[in-house]
Write a protein that holds these residues in place. Structure first.
Motif, PDB file in Angstrom:
ATOM      1  N   PRO A  15       0.823  -1.338  -0.053  1.00  0.00           N
ATOM      2  CA  PRO A  15       0.000   0.076  -0.090  1.00  0.00           C
ATOM      3  C   PRO A  15       0.839   1.383  -0.155  1.00  0.00           C
ATOM      4  O   PRO A  15       0.144   2.097   0.162  1.00  0.00           O
ATOM      5  CB  PRO A  15      -0.908  -0.214   1.206  1.00  0.00           C
ATOM      6  CG  PRO A  15       0.033  -0.529   2.101  1.00  0.00           C
ATOM      7  CD  PRO A  15       1.007  -1.727   1.382  1.00  0.00           C
ATOM      8  N   ALA A  19      -3.303   2.598  -2.580  1.00  0.00           N
ATOM      9  CA  ALA A  19      -4.340   1.920  -1.517  1.00  0.00           C
ATOM     10  C   ALA A  19      -5.153   1.154  -2.547  1.00  0.00           C
ATOM     11  O   ALA A  19      -5.736   1.818  -3.508  1.00  0.00           O
ATOM     12  CB  ALA A  19      -4.867   2.952  -0.908  1.00  0.00           C
ATOM     13  N   VAL A  21      -8.775  -0.810  -2.210  1.00  0.00           N
ATOM     14  CA  VAL A  21     -10.062  -1.256  -1.438  1.00  0.00           C
ATOM     15  C   VAL A  21     -10.891  -2.179  -2.319  1.00  0.00           C
ATOM     16  O   VAL A  21     -11.280  -1.672  -3.356  1.00  0.00           O
ATOM     17  CB  VAL A  21     -10.757  -0.040  -1.138  1.00  0.00           C
ATOM     18  CG1 VAL A  21     -11.907  -0.252  -0.131  1.00  0.00           C
ATOM     19  CG2 VAL A  21      -9.651   1.023  -0.019  1.00  0.00           C
ATOM     20  N   THR A  37      -8.225  -4.490   2.207  1.00  0.00           N
ATOM     21  CA  THR A  37      -9.298  -3.734   2.801  1.00  0.00           C
ATOM     22  C   THR A  37     -10.565  -3.807   1.924  1.00  0.00           C
ATOM     23  O   THR A  37     -10.358  -3.680   0.625  1.00  0.00           O
ATOM     24  CB  THR A  37      -8.776  -2.434   2.719  1.00  0.00           C
ATOM     25  OG1 THR A  37      -7.684  -2.280   3.679  1.00  0.00           O
ATOM     26  CG2 THR A  37      -9.720  -1.485   3.249  1.00  0.00           C
ATOM     27  N   ALA A  78      -4.646  -0.918   2.347  1.00  0.00           N
ATOM     28  CA  ALA A  78      -4.882   0.531   2.452  1.00  0.00           C
ATOM     29  C   ALA A  78      -4.319   1.266   3.583  1.00  0.00           C
ATOM     30  O   ALA A  78      -4.836   2.464   4.096  1.00  0.00           O
ATOM     31  CB  ALA A  78      -6.331   0.886   2.263  1.00  0.00           C
ATOM     32  N   ALA A  89      -8.190   4.689   4.748  1.00  0.00           N
ATOM     33  CA  ALA A  89      -9.173   3.692   3.913  1.00  0.00           C
ATOM     34  C   ALA A  89     -10.822   4.167   3.947  1.00  0.00           C
ATOM     35  O   ALA A  89     -11.535   4.249   3.234  1.00  0.00           O
ATOM     36  CB  ALA A  89      -9.198   2.354   4.758  1.00  0.00           C
ATOM     37  N   LEU A  92     -11.156   6.742   1.386  1.00  0.00           N
ATOM     38  CA  LEU A  92     -11.251   6.287  -0.037  1.00  0.00           C
ATOM     39  C   LEU A  92     -12.627   5.563  -0.013  1.00  0.00           C
ATOM     40  O   LEU A  92     -13.266   5.614  -1.090  1.00  0.00           O
ATOM     41  CB  LEU A  92     -10.157   4.944   0.055  1.00  0.00           C
ATOM     42  CG  LEU A  92      -8.763   5.544  -0.195  1.00  0.00           C
ATOM     43  CD1 LEU A  92      -7.799   4.067  -0.060  1.00  0.00           C
ATOM     44  CD2 LEU A  92      -8.448   6.006  -1.501  1.00  0.00           C
TER      45      LEU A  92
END
Length: 107
Positions: A15, A19, A21, A37, A78, A89, A92
């Motif tokens: 990360p 990142a 997700v 994540t 993340a 996170a 995001l």
């Protein structure tokens, strides 16, 4: 599911540089390296919500979209230790949710 290998092919580190997700929190999310994540949505609710909307429509009632409960599951993809913390996170996910909501309103 991409484990970050695409990012590595582009010279990016997950990360540290990027990142990642995901959505749905499938079992494999915690088995990737780094662990993914993800946003968890209850499976039962995913099945029941459209069924309820369909039944309402069949009964002639006006329906709107369903908003399902979600939970952010922060893992390593993340959140590099000591650099960003868990808030990256969460930010995001807010961006992703806003984008999804905007797309739904456009249709």
């Amino acid at each position: 599911m991409d484990d970050g290998s695409s990012a590595r092919e582009l010279g990016r580190r997950v990360p540290e540089d990027l990142a990642i997700v995901g959505f749905d929190d499938v079992d494999a999310a915690s088995a990737t390296t780094p662990a993914l994540t993800t946003v968890r949505v209850p499976v039962a609710e995913q099945a029941l919500a459209p069924a309820r909307l369909l039944l309402s429509r069949l009964e002639g009632r006006h329906t709107t979209s369903a908003v399902l409960p979600t939970r952010l599951v922060v893992r390593d993809s993340a959140q590099p230790a000591g650099r960003r913390g868990p808030n990256i996170a969460r930010r995001l996910v807010r961006v992703v949710v806003i984008l999804v909501n905007d797309q739904e309103q456009d249709h």
